[in-house]
Design an enzyme around this catalytic site. Structure first.
Site, mmCIF file in Angstrom:
data_model
loop_
_atom_site.group_PDB
_atom_site.id
_atom_site.type_symbol
_atom_site.label_atom_id
_atom_site.label_comp_id
_atom_site.label_asym_id
_atom_site.label_seq_id
_atom_site.Cartn_x
_atom_site.Cartn_y
_atom_site.Cartn_z
ATOM 1 C CG HIS A 130 -2.049 1.031 1.502
ATOM 2 N ND1 HIS A 130 -2.578 1.880 0.995
ATOM 3 C CD2 HIS A 130 -1.255 2.679 2.045
ATOM 4 C CE1 HIS A 130 -3.692 2.635 0.923
ATOM 5 N NE2 HIS A 130 -2.171 2.890 1.931
ATOM 6 C CD GLU A 131 2.255 3.600 3.721
ATOM 7 O OE1 GLU A 131 2.669 4.597 3.356
ATOM 8 O OE2 GLU A 131 0.939 3.338 4.520
ATOM 9 C CG HIS A 134 0.341 6.143 -0.962
ATOM 10 N ND1 HIS A 134 -1.106 7.052 -0.454
ATOM 11 C CD2 HIS A 134 -0.402 5.484 0.412
ATOM 12 C CE1 HIS A 134 -1.742 7.281 0.173
ATOM 13 N NE2 HIS A 134 -1.647 6.158 1.051
ATOM 14 C CD GLU A 204 -5.081 6.577 2.659
ATOM 15 O OE1 GLU A 204 -4.068 4.907 2.565
ATOM 16 O OE2 GLU A 204 -4.123 7.483 2.771
#
Length: 281
Positions: A130-131, A134, A204
């Site tokens: 997930h990071e 980003h 997100e």
């Protein structure tokens, strides 16, 4: 889109500082704070990633210290065709993580002490994906700048409150000016929260989807989000509230007025979207 939001945040900070300058020193104060706003914007653009690390009290972690994390991040960045980011540890028992930096070449990924202890490797990889999502989606600059600018405004608002208590500020007897001073003092901390809310919650969802594709399975991240949400209610996180939007889940669930101005979409909705994802290949 992110570029437009960056310019919007810079302009908003400048307007807020000019209003504060009007309170502190009239027309001369407005000019001084205009220059200050330009300087802070320039600094934030180039140093917001480092500031986010400092505001969360994170420290660098070597590969010898976190070999499993390095292996996961290296694998994920290779799949995403990105350079290897710097790895940090945030000193809090709450399981959480965030990414920051000016661009992929200057990216930093931080994991908390709690997430290293409480999440199984499968779920940790989902969080790290997930990071990296980003970073790949290039929304780390706007998030990092928002954290820095919100922190600056909160600091100035606190200083402004002390100035009012000790009788500093404009000496103009005009009631309109007095009202403007009071409104400015009240508006400043609210503006800090609004800056964080200006970061689209859709980022997100996008990072979740990107992370799920990097792993090849949406379920590890979905399971991790459910566990992180549960821990966020039980374990406090003493980080600066200005950085709350950086984390994968809101670190202040259930214990801060900031929850009324949530910077994250519903975890349940994020999990539902992940569970319904179909990854081909």
């Amino acid at each position: 889109m992110n570029s437009a939001k960056t310019w919007f945040l810079m302009a908003l900070l400048t307007v807020i500082l000019v209003l504060i300058g009007r309170f502190v020193g009239g027309a001369h104060g407005m000019l001084v704070f205009l220059v200050l706003g330009i300087a802070i914007n320039f600094f934030s653009y180039w140093s917001s990633g480092r500031m986010a690390i400092l505001m969360t009290r994170s420290r660098p972690a070597s590969e010898a210290e976190l070999p499993e994390v390095y292996a996961m991040v290296r694998r994920l960045t290779e799949r995403a065709n990105l350079p290897m980011p710097e790895i940090y540890i945030t000193p809090t028992d709450q399981p959480n993580a965030f990414a920051t930096g000016r661009n992929p070449a200057h990216a930093k990924v931080a994991v908390t002490e709690g997430i290293l202890r409480l999440l199984p490797a499968r779920e940790l990889e989902g969080v790290l994906a997930h990071e990296i999502g980003h970073v790949r989606n290039r929304d780390i600059l706007i998030s990092s700048m928002a954290a820095t600018l919100a922190g600056v405004i909160s600091y100035i608002a606190n200083a402004l409150q002390w100035a009012v208590m000790f009788g500093f500020g404009s000496r103009d007897d005009d009631r309109d000016n007095v009202a403007l001073e009071i409104i400015t003092m009240i508006f400043a901390p609210i503006a800090a929260m609004m800056i964080q809310m200006a970061i689209s919650r859709s980022r997100e969802f996008k990072a979740d989807a990107t992370g799920a594709r990097l792993v090849g399975d949406p379920n590890p991240l979905a399971d991790a989000l459910e566990h992180l949400e549960m821990y966020a209610h039980r374990i406090p996180n003493p980080v600066n509230p200005a950085t709350s939007h950086l984390f994968i889940v809101n670190p202040f669930r259930g214990e801060s007025i900031a929850r009324l101005f949530s910077t994250h979409p519903s975890t349940a909705e994020r999990v539902a979207r992940l569970r319904n994802m179909r990854i081909l290949g």
